[in-house]
Design a protein around this motif. Structure first.
Motif, PDB file in Angstrom:
ATOM      1  N   LEU A  43       0.824  -1.201   0.000  1.00  0.00           N
ATOM      2  CA  LEU A  43       0.000   0.000   0.000  1.00  0.00           C
ATOM      3  C   LEU A  43       0.859   1.253   0.000  1.00  0.00           C
ATOM      4  CD1 LEU A  43      -2.773   1.323   0.184  1.00  0.00           C
ATOM      5  CD2 LEU A  43      -2.669   1.092   2.668  1.00  0.00           C
ATOM      6  N   SER A  44       1.976   1.230   0.723  1.00  0.00           N
ATOM      7  CA  SER A  44       2.874   2.376   0.743  1.00  0.00           C
ATOM      8  C   SER A  44       3.478   2.629  -0.635  1.00  0.00           C
ATOM      9  CB  SER A  44       3.990   2.156   1.774  1.00  0.00           C
ATOM     10  OG  SER A  44       4.876   3.247   1.804  1.00  0.00           O
ATOM     11  N   ILE A  45       3.795   1.571  -1.351  1.00  0.00           N
ATOM     12  CA  ILE A  45       4.348   1.718  -2.698  1.00  0.00           C
ATOM     13  C   ILE A  45       3.298   2.239  -3.674  1.00  0.00           C
ATOM     14  CG2 ILE A  45       5.326   0.457  -4.653  1.00  0.00           C
ATOM     15  CD1 ILE A  45       6.699  -1.376  -2.674  1.00  0.00           C
ATOM     16  N   GLU A  46       2.058   1.765  -3.533  1.00  0.00           N
ATOM     17  CA  GLU A  46       1.014   2.067  -4.512  1.00  0.00           C
ATOM     18  C   GLU A  46       0.082   3.186  -4.063  1.00  0.00           C
ATOM     19  OE1 GLU A  46      -1.015  -1.611  -4.837  1.00  0.00           O
ATOM     20  OE2 GLU A  46       0.691  -2.699  -5.729  1.00  0.00           O
ATOM     21  N   ILE A  47       0.390   3.883  -2.977  1.00  0.00           N
ATOM     22  CA  ILE A  47      -0.547   4.837  -2.412  1.00  0.00           C
ATOM     23  C   ILE A  47      -0.873   5.975  -3.376  1.00  0.00           C
ATOM     24  CG2 ILE A  47       1.301   6.140  -1.282  1.00  0.00           C
ATOM     25  CD1 ILE A  47      -2.318   5.560  -0.039  1.00  0.00           C
ATOM     26  N   ASP A  48       0.104   6.458  -4.129  1.00  0.00           N
ATOM     27  CA  ASP A  48      -0.158   7.546  -5.074  1.00  0.00           C
ATOM     28  C   ASP A  48      -1.143   7.108  -6.151  1.00  0.00           C
ATOM     29  OD1 ASP A  48       1.541   9.273  -3.729  1.00  0.00           O
ATOM     30  OD2 ASP A  48       3.299   8.630  -4.883  1.00  0.00           O
ATOM     31  N   MET A  49      -1.005   5.866  -6.618  1.00  0.00           N
ATOM     32  CA  MET A  49      -1.938   5.347  -7.619  1.00  0.00           C
ATOM     33  C   MET A  49      -3.347   5.276  -7.054  1.00  0.00           C
ATOM     34  SD  MET A  49      -2.068   1.551  -9.326  1.00  0.00           S
ATOM     35  CE  MET A  49      -2.636   0.888  -7.744  1.00  0.00           C
ATOM     36  N   TRP A  50      -3.492   4.770  -5.824  1.00  0.00           N
ATOM     37  CA  TRP A  50      -4.806   4.656  -5.222  1.00  0.00           C
ATOM     38  C   TRP A  50      -5.425   6.031  -4.978  1.00  0.00           C
ATOM     39  CZ3 TRP A  50      -7.399   0.448  -5.570  1.00  0.00           C
ATOM     40  CH2 TRP A  50      -6.750  -0.795  -5.563  1.00  0.00           C
ATOM     41  N   LYS A  51      -4.601   7.022  -4.637  1.00  0.00           N
ATOM     42  CA  LYS A  51      -5.121   8.377  -4.457  1.00  0.00           C
ATOM     43  C   LYS A  51      -5.665   8.944  -5.765  1.00  0.00           C
ATOM     44  CE  LYS A  51      -2.432   9.869  -0.441  1.00  0.00           C
ATOM     45  NZ  LYS A  51      -1.400  10.811   0.075  1.00  0.00           N
ATOM     46  N   ARG A  52      -4.959   8.703  -6.877  1.00  0.00           N
ATOM     47  CA  ARG A  52      -5.435   9.186  -8.179  1.00  0.00           C
ATOM     48  C   ARG A  52      -6.751   8.514  -8.559  1.00  0.00           C
ATOM     49  NH1 ARG A  52       0.155   8.790  -9.465  1.00  0.00           N
ATOM     50  NH2 ARG A  52      -0.213   6.747 -10.424  1.00  0.00           N
ATOM     51  N   ILE A  53      -6.840   7.208  -8.313  1.00  0.00           N
ATOM     52  CA  ILE A  53      -8.077   6.489  -8.625  1.00  0.00           C
ATOM     53  C   ILE A  53      -9.234   7.019  -7.781  1.00  0.00           C
ATOM     54  CG2 ILE A  53      -9.227   4.242  -8.507  1.00  0.00           C
ATOM     55  CD1 ILE A  53      -6.539   2.962  -9.201  1.00  0.00           C
TER      56      ILE A  53
END
Length: 367
Positions: free
Chosen positions: A179-189
């Motif tokens: 989640l820490s690695i992918e957090i920016d992607m999840w925020k954009r989504i």
């Protein structure tokens, strides 16, 4: 009576709808808590490791490398503290459980010596008084011993039921890492796909609820740490055995509103007075007074108005939530209380609950 029902029918309906909504939220949350505990653990771990990972990322380190370093540091600290503190706690807890029969026998012997002394001083007492006193003291001591042993065994069983906790912790670490690695992607989504109504609700919760809970938890952690250090140092100075475990138990009771450290120290001091160890009992009461005084001085400075909800209200709601929803209810009850208070402060409850206007008119206005 019929007029009363007609007048308050809409009010009762509005309140019932809010209560039903709260119940459904707690029910669904407790169900999700049971089936998705590792995910919740992972999110908590993510909140802990993410600030340092972002700090390293801003210093020029790649996000994957920064997250890896932050996660490894977190695991190293937690494992070291848990294994060291856990080993000491379990060993000292076993010692306490093993010593209970000795303490019980000593207390009963002392009580009977008082009874014998009283009989010698008052020869006019009926002959069956001694037997009744013996039976009463035996029953009292057995019940107290059973309660204390049950409590310590429950604590010991919780500590030793580590496998499930370890599995959830390991899965949570893995989830937090990704989640820490992918957090920016999840925020954009989330920014693109989330409806505006849900965005407004999230921002309201973030500003009025989540921030209050975070500050409250930090404040309580500081107060618990202060209590633990004071009790541990005091017991070390008094050369009391199993001081570390007793300090941890004191910190645990310090979390509970309306109970606190007194739940351990007061019965302990009474027992010491009963068995003739008055000096240690007085020393423990002095230590209790110091702990309570320091807490009373520090609590307003540390906590402030982070919660804004009375301790009695929190404890009552936690007890009801525990009975209805288990551990999940205890965890969620402060969150819901803060949310309800925020809704009240912002005027939402007054809009949602329609009260009979004639019931609240000023008498001067009527005249």
């Amino acid at each position: 009576m019929l007029t009363f029902y007609k007048r308050y029918a809409r009010t009762a309906f509005d309140i019932g709808l809010i209560v039903l909504t709260v119940f459904l939220i707690m029910f669904v949350s407790s169900f999700l808590f049971d089936i998705a505990a590792p995910i919740l653990v992972g999110y908590v771990i993510f909140l802990i490791i993410e600030p340092f990972a972002r700090f390293l990322n801003r210093k020029g380190l790649g996000k994957t490398a920064a997250t890896t370093i932050s996660t490894l540091l977190f695991v190293l600290v937690v494992v070291s503290v848990v294994f060291l503190a856990g080993a000491i706690f379990v060993l000292q807890l076993q010692n306490l459980i093993a010593l209970i029969p000795e303490y019980v026998a000593k207390f009963q012997e002392q009580v009977m010596s008082y009874v014998h002394w009283g009989q010698l001083q008052l020869n006019a007492l009926p002959p069956d008084v001694l037997q009744k006193a013996q039976d009463f003291s035996l029953t009292l001591v057995e019940k107290a011993s059973f309660m204390l042993t049950s409590f310590l065994n429950s604590v010991f069983a919780f500590v030793t039921s580590i496998p499930t906790l370890v599995i959830n912790f390991i899965i949570g670490i893995v989830l937090a890492y990704f989640l820490s690695i992918e957090i920016d992607m999840w925020k954009r989504i989330a920014e693109k796909r989330t409806p505006n109504t849900f965005k407004s609700a999230y921002y309201f919760l973030k500003e009025n609820v989540l921030s209050g809970i975070a500050s409250y938890l930090k404040a309580q952690l500081k107060l618990i740490t202060i209590t633990f250090v004071l009790v541990l140092c005091g017991l070390w100075i008094l050369r009391v055995d199993n001081a570390f475990t007793l300090a941890l138990l004191s910190a645990f009771f310090d979390v509970l509103p309306l109970l606190g450290v007194s739940a351990i120290f007061v019965p302990w001091a009474i027992y010491l007075f009963a068995v003739g160890e008055s000096s240690l009992a007085i020393s423990l009461l002095i230590l209790l007074a110091v702990v309570m005084l320091v807490r009373q001085i520090m609590e307003p400075k540390i906590t402030g108005d982070s919660l804004g909800v009375s301790a009695f209200t929190i404890l009552s709601f936690m007890i009801i939530s525990l009975s209805l929803f288990g551990i999940a209810g205890v965890v969620l009850s402060p969150i819901l209380l803060i949310l309800i208070k925020a809704l009240y402060d912002h005027g939402y409850l007054s809009k949602w609950i329609h009260l009979p206007s004639e019931e609240f008119q000023d008498r001067n206005d009527r005249s």
